[in-house]
Design an enzyme around this catalytic site. Sequence first.
Site, mmCIF file in Angstrom:
data_model
loop_
_atom_site.group_PDB
_atom_site.id
_atom_site.type_symbol
_atom_site.label_atom_id
_atom_site.label_comp_id
_atom_site.label_asym_id
_atom_site.label_seq_id
_atom_site.Cartn_x
_atom_site.Cartn_y
_atom_site.Cartn_z
ATOM 1 C CD GLN A 1 -2.972 2.807 6.794
ATOM 2 O OE1 GLN A 1 -3.545 3.228 7.803
ATOM 3 N NE2 GLN A 1 -3.586 2.650 5.644
ATOM 4 C CG ASP B 1 -2.962 7.942 -1.987
ATOM 5 O OD1 ASP B 1 -2.616 8.305 -0.844
ATOM 6 O OD2 ASP B 1 -2.871 6.774 -2.396
ATOM 7 N NE ARG C 1 0.244 1.466 3.314
ATOM 8 C CZ ARG C 1 1.161 2.360 3.578
ATOM 9 N NH1 ARG C 1 2.434 1.960 3.738
ATOM 10 N NH2 ARG C 1 0.879 3.632 3.702
ATOM 11 N N GLY C 2 0.258 2.412 -0.149
ATOM 12 C CA GLY C 2 1.041 3.630 -0.319
ATOM 13 C C GLY C 2 1.149 3.904 -1.816
ATOM 14 C CB ALA C 3 0.470 6.967 -3.772
ATOM 15 C CG ASN D 1 -2.330 11.655 2.487
ATOM 16 O OD1 ASN D 1 -1.818 10.775 1.819
ATOM 17 N ND2 ASN D 1 -1.979 11.877 3.733
ATOM 18 C CE LYS D 2 -5.075 5.744 4.326
ATOM 19 N NZ LYS D 2 -6.076 4.891 3.634
ATOM 20 N NE ARG E 1 -6.115 0.947 -1.842
ATOM 21 C CZ ARG E 1 -5.431 1.471 -0.810
ATOM 22 N NH1 ARG E 1 -4.143 1.223 -0.676
ATOM 23 N NH2 ARG E 1 -6.042 2.252 0.068
HETATM 24 O O1 MRU Z 1 -4.445 3.344 2.120
HETATM 25 P P1 MRU Z 1 -2.963 3.517 2.021
HETATM 26 O O2 MRU Z 1 -2.214 2.945 3.171
HETATM 27 O O3 MRU Z 1 -2.442 3.053 0.682
HETATM 28 O O4 MRU Z 1 -2.749 5.078 2.070
HETATM 29 C C1 MRU Z 1 -1.463 5.621 1.990
HETATM 30 C C2 MRU Z 1 -1.472 7.073 2.171
HETATM 31 O O5 MRU Z 1 -2.479 7.691 2.387
HETATM 32 C C3 MRU Z 1 -0.163 7.784 1.976
HETATM 33 O O6 MRU Z 1 -0.135 8.935 2.757
HETATM 34 C C4 MRU Z 1 -0.091 8.117 0.503
HETATM 35 O O7 MRU Z 1 -0.088 7.004 -0.311
HETATM 36 C C5 MRU Z 1 0.894 9.107 0.076
HETATM 37 S S1 MRU Z 1 2.598 8.852 0.237
HETATM 38 C C6 MRU Z 1 3.207 7.497 -0.003
#
Ligand code: MRU
Length: 354
Positions: free
Chosen positions: A196, A237, A51-53, A247-248, A91
């Site tokens: 996270q 994201d 996970r993470g963009a 973002n999250k 996603r």
């Molecule tokens: O749902 P996730 O864990 O994939 O979300 C991740 C985030 O929100 C991060 O802040 C985002 O991807 C930006 S930086 C890597």
Amino acid sequence: MEIAGKHYRTVWLEGSTVQMINQPLLPHQFDIVDLVDVAATANAITTMIVRGAPAIGATGAYGMAQAVLLASPESWKAEVAAAARTLAATRPTAQDLFHGVDFVKRAIEGAQDLHSAQELAVAAARDLADDSAAACERIGEYGAELIEDGFRILTHCNAGWLACVDWGTALSPIYKAARSGKKVFVYVDETRPRCQGARLTAYELGGEQIPHAVIADNAAGYYMARGEIDMVIVGTDRTVRNGDVANKIGTYEKAVLAKRHGIPFYVAAPTTTLDFACATGADIPIEQRHEDEVLCMFGRDEEGKIRKVRIAPDNSPGYNPAFDVTPAELVTAIITERGVFKPEELSENDELLR
Ligand code: MRU
């Protein structure tokens, strides 16, 4: 970054197998997962093993390379097109995912036969991952200049190296600042529902021996009001034409609080997160995830077993938007690998898209 003295990236390709760090097991167990076909790779994105963009962008690219490597000579074009659709449907919010899939798709467009498509696809996926790691390192260098010795920094979710191929977005400036000798302290939002922050950001910071504390998401305002936070850095994201960022979930309220307390709010954004086809944040598709992520929690029990426990009544439903939009007016600046921009300056710099 290193784990027990060994350098790891978050995701990579070994033969035709996509390999990645199994993130739901962290911080309790460090494990590598083998994904032997595109269905498994796509499932790893959906279920957030990765996970993470930028990390899911690289996984999308490696998944495409895997599809080409495993395709049959008779129907490879149709199989690869189907794989692109499968990977892109995992996603909806992170722009990097679509960038990663399209990057490999475009790289093989002119291929005359399967063998040359395979070579092109693997090289493109590896290039994308290398470029992504390098971009994150550059973000760290630009962002570290904004961090003063002694700064106390709040971050939300995990935008560290586990969320990327390497280095991280929001955490990269913190790593660079700390490695250059600046003293920093990081307030880590736990980041319900999937935690996270508590699980992954704290794990990463501990590995780098950076002083930090996990706080309940609801505690950020308390520390801001006491004057104990000097800056906020988060990832994104998707970053759109007017400078709004997705973002999250919970990022938006941290930005509102930062504005209220006059605390600079920075967004670390590789240019692969840019989507100028979206005029404002209202155009960004926001992922809605399963209610169980809100109604239950995962953790290690006293016997060391990883367990899921329910915290809400059996028949209460849950709502679970995974991201929110922070309007550009709340963002002090956006740190990219090509420099630091005011949100309103993004749209004046179309070359950032290349
Ligand atoms: O749902 P996730 O864990 O994939 O979300 C991740 C985030 O929100 C991060 O802040 C985002 O991807 C930006 S930086 C890597």
